[in-house]
Design an enzyme around this catalytic site. Structure first.
Site, mmCIF file in Angstrom:
data_model
loop_
_atom_site.group_PDB
_atom_site.id
_atom_site.type_symbol
_atom_site.label_atom_id
_atom_site.label_comp_id
_atom_site.label_asym_id
_atom_site.label_seq_id
_atom_site.Cartn_x
_atom_site.Cartn_y
_atom_site.Cartn_z
ATOM 1 C CG HIS A 100 59.344 37.045 -24.651
ATOM 2 N ND1 HIS A 100 60.380 36.298 -25.620
ATOM 3 C CD2 HIS A 100 60.294 38.124 -24.448
ATOM 4 C CE1 HIS A 100 61.439 36.749 -24.946
ATOM 5 N NE2 HIS A 100 61.536 37.996 -24.505
ATOM 6 C CG HIS A 102 59.417 42.597 -23.623
ATOM 7 N ND1 HIS A 102 60.168 42.626 -22.551
ATOM 8 C CD2 HIS A 102 60.102 42.022 -24.600
ATOM 9 C CE1 HIS A 102 61.089 41.732 -22.802
ATOM 10 N NE2 HIS A 102 61.398 41.232 -24.023
HETATM 11 P P1 AMP Z 1 64.488 39.264 -24.522
HETATM 12 O O1 AMP Z 1 64.724 37.759 -24.859
HETATM 13 O O2 AMP Z 1 65.386 39.946 -24.823
HETATM 14 O O3 AMP Z 1 62.875 39.824 -25.007
HETATM 15 O O4 AMP Z 1 64.673 39.304 -22.736
HETATM 16 C C1 AMP Z 1 64.014 38.106 -22.140
HETATM 17 C C2 AMP Z 1 63.188 38.692 -21.008
HETATM 18 O O5 AMP Z 1 62.795 37.801 -20.063
HETATM 19 C C3 AMP Z 1 64.060 39.805 -19.914
HETATM 20 O O6 AMP Z 1 63.336 41.041 -19.926
HETATM 21 C C4 AMP Z 1 64.078 39.006 -18.475
HETATM 22 O O7 AMP Z 1 64.178 39.943 -17.529
HETATM 23 C C5 AMP Z 1 62.924 38.270 -18.727
HETATM 24 N N1 AMP Z 1 62.985 37.002 -18.074
HETATM 25 C C6 AMP Z 1 64.127 36.111 -18.201
HETATM 26 N N2 AMP Z 1 63.941 34.994 -17.182
HETATM 27 C C7 AMP Z 1 62.905 35.153 -16.381
HETATM 28 C C8 AMP Z 1 61.833 34.531 -15.619
HETATM 29 N N3 AMP Z 1 62.416 33.316 -14.913
HETATM 30 N N4 AMP Z 1 60.756 35.233 -15.056
HETATM 31 C C9 AMP Z 1 60.576 36.220 -15.666
HETATM 32 N N5 AMP Z 1 61.028 36.843 -16.734
HETATM 33 C C10 AMP Z 1 62.080 36.668 -16.979
#
Ligand code: AMP
Ligand code: ZN
Length: 137
Positions: A100, A102
């Site tokens: 993903h 950001h």
């Molecule tokens: P990272 O793997 O470090 O990029 O972080 C994962 C991101 O996904 C974090 O910013 C979380 O806040 C976000 N996240 C996790 N679960 C959900 C969800 N169900 N809906 C939206 N965002 C999510």
């Protein structure tokens, strides 16, 4: 779809999310714990664990979508800029192992500091640059 992948479940509609864009390949939704107002995540529906393991063909499809979605977020929020990041691997803070990007909108004077910087020595930079060049395929 990968079993037990939270983002695959969002893409399949099994877990709710504040979706902001969707087509047959790409999905974008607001981050549950935003770093700034409008912080969104963009995924490809094809499951890959992280950026490094994602085939170029998939990256070629997601990157233009990220650009378009970022433009929409900028318009909607009035942000002055945005940071675009992907955390690759646990050491980089990755906690969800479905690629993903950001999109983190930035507002004038918001004071958000994402990447601390340090001084470095020229000779060490030069040696490191050579080492990296040797290892590039
Ligand atoms: P990272 O793997 O470090 O990029 O972080 C994962 C991101 O996904 C974090 O910013 C979380 O806040 C976000 N996240 C996790 N679960 C959900 C969800 N169900 N809906 C939206 N965002 C999510
Ligand atoms: Zn997945």
């Amino acid at each position: 779809m990968a079993a037990d992948c939270i983002f695959c479940k969002i893409a399949a509609g099994e877990i709710p999310a504040e979706k902001i864009y969707e087509d047959d390949k790409i999905l974008a939704f607001l981050d549950l714990k935003p770093s700034s107002r409008g912080h969104a995540l963009v995924i490809h529906k094809f499951h890959t664990a992280d950026f490094a393991s994602t085939p170029d063909g998939i990256l070629n499809e997601i990157v233009p979508a990220v650009k378009r979605i970022a433009a929409g977020i900028m318009k909607a929020t009035g942000a002055a800029g945005f940071n675009l990041t992907t955390n690759n691997g646990p050491a980089a803070g990755q906690v969800v192992f479905h690629l993903h990007f950001h999109i983190i909108p930035r507002y004038a004077g918001d004071g958000l500091k994402l990447f601390p910087q340090h001084e470095s020595e020229k000779s060490k930079r030069q040696m490191l640059a050579e080492e990296i060049k040797k290892n590039l395929a």
